[in-house]
Design a protein around this motif. Structure first.
Motif, mmCIF file in Angstrom:
data_model
loop_
_atom_site.group_PDB
_atom_site.id
_atom_site.type_symbol
_atom_site.label_atom_id
_atom_site.label_comp_id
_atom_site.label_asym_id
_atom_site.label_seq_id
_atom_site.Cartn_x
_atom_site.Cartn_y
_atom_site.Cartn_z
ATOM 1 N N ILE A 45 -3.601 1.889 43.223
ATOM 2 C CA ILE A 45 -3.921 2.492 44.515
ATOM 3 C C ILE A 45 -5.334 2.073 44.920
ATOM 4 O O ILE A 45 -6.071 1.481 44.127
ATOM 5 C CB ILE A 45 -3.792 4.029 44.462
ATOM 6 N N ASP A 46 -5.721 2.413 46.135
ATOM 7 C CA ASP A 46 -7.024 1.990 46.657
ATOM 8 C C ASP A 46 -8.182 2.438 45.778
ATOM 9 O O ASP A 46 -9.161 1.711 45.613
ATOM 10 C CB ASP A 46 -7.219 2.455 48.100
ATOM 11 N N LYS A 47 -8.088 3.631 45.179
ATOM 12 C CA LYS A 47 -9.174 4.128 44.329
ATOM 13 C C LYS A 47 -9.345 3.320 43.051
ATOM 14 O O LYS A 47 -10.371 3.432 42.384
ATOM 15 C CB LYS A 47 -8.941 5.595 43.972
ATOM 16 N N HIS A 48 -8.356 2.523 42.677
ATOM 17 C CA HIS A 48 -8.433 1.673 41.483
ATOM 18 C C HIS A 48 -9.088 0.318 41.767
ATOM 19 O O HIS A 48 -9.372 -0.431 40.837
ATOM 20 C CB HIS A 48 -7.029 1.399 40.919
ATOM 21 N N CYS A 49 -9.304 0.013 43.032
ATOM 22 C CA CYS A 49 -9.725 -1.346 43.411
ATOM 23 C C CYS A 49 -11.234 -1.456 43.613
ATOM 24 O O CYS A 49 -11.916 -0.491 43.958
ATOM 25 C CB CYS A 49 -9.002 -1.771 44.684
ATOM 26 N N GLY A 53 -10.839 -5.755 46.756
ATOM 27 C CA GLY A 53 -9.478 -5.322 47.017
ATOM 28 C C GLY A 53 -8.505 -5.551 45.872
ATOM 29 O O GLY A 53 -7.300 -5.471 46.058
ATOM 30 N N ALA A 93 -3.557 -6.776 43.259
ATOM 31 C CA ALA A 93 -4.069 -6.025 44.397
ATOM 32 C C ALA A 93 -3.442 -4.641 44.477
ATOM 33 O O ALA A 93 -2.475 -4.330 43.780
ATOM 34 C CB ALA A 93 -3.775 -6.802 45.685
ATOM 35 N N GLU A 94 -4.002 -3.843 45.357
ATOM 36 C CA GLU A 94 -3.469 -2.515 45.648
ATOM 37 C C GLU A 94 -1.990 -2.629 45.993
ATOM 38 O O GLU A 94 -1.558 -3.578 46.638
ATOM 39 C CB GLU A 94 -4.243 -1.926 46.835
#
Length: 147
Positions: A45-49, A53, A93-94
């Motif tokens: 998810i975005d919080k992992h990136c 990105g 990527a996300e």
């Protein structure tokens, strides 16, 4: 170790992952737990990136440390990480779903050694890892999380 004991460990982990924890942030999902080997899955998810990105290397390191440590727990031992090496090969990527596999290769009384790998959806390897874990006791029912 009996299938009943492995099922108890899996249920323990699923309860634990409902609470605020790193594993909860990583959104790890148990795929399979065997004696000395575990498979997990996670959706990036975005919080992992990172700012580019793609999944942050620290997220991948945390995931592989978790699965290698759980492989030790699947043998009934309580452990802490003493050292770990991670070779980053590829990134994702996300939105990607990754699979992480951890396996015990040496089940010592005081030190356990493990290997781990993380794969993308096409089964391409993202990271290779190996780790050593210090045994601090037995993993038992008294460890069941308190709510």
């Amino acid at each position: 170790m009996s299938n009943e004991r492995l099922l108890w460990i899996e249920n323990y982990l699923m309860e634990k992952y409902k609470m605020p924890s790193l594993e909860n942030f990583l959104q790890l999902e148990i795929v399979k737990i065997d004696e000395g080997k575990v498979n997990y899955r996670a959706k990036i998810i975005d919080k992992h990136c990172n700012l580019y990105g793609v999944v942050h290397g620290g997220v991948l390191a945390s995931i592989i440390d978790t699965v290698m440590g759980i492989a030790c727990i699947s043998l009934g031992k309580r452990v802490v990480t003493t050292d770990m090496s991670v070779s980053y090969i590829k990134n994702v990527a996300e939105g990607s779903t990754i699979t992480a596999v951890g396996q015990v290769i040496s089940n010592g009384k005081t030190i356990m050694r493990t290997v781990g790998q993380v794969f993308d959806e096409q089964q391409q390897i993202l990271i290779n890892s190996q780790g050593s874990y210090f045994v601090i006791g037995d993993f038992c029912e008294e460890d069941y999380p308190k709510k």
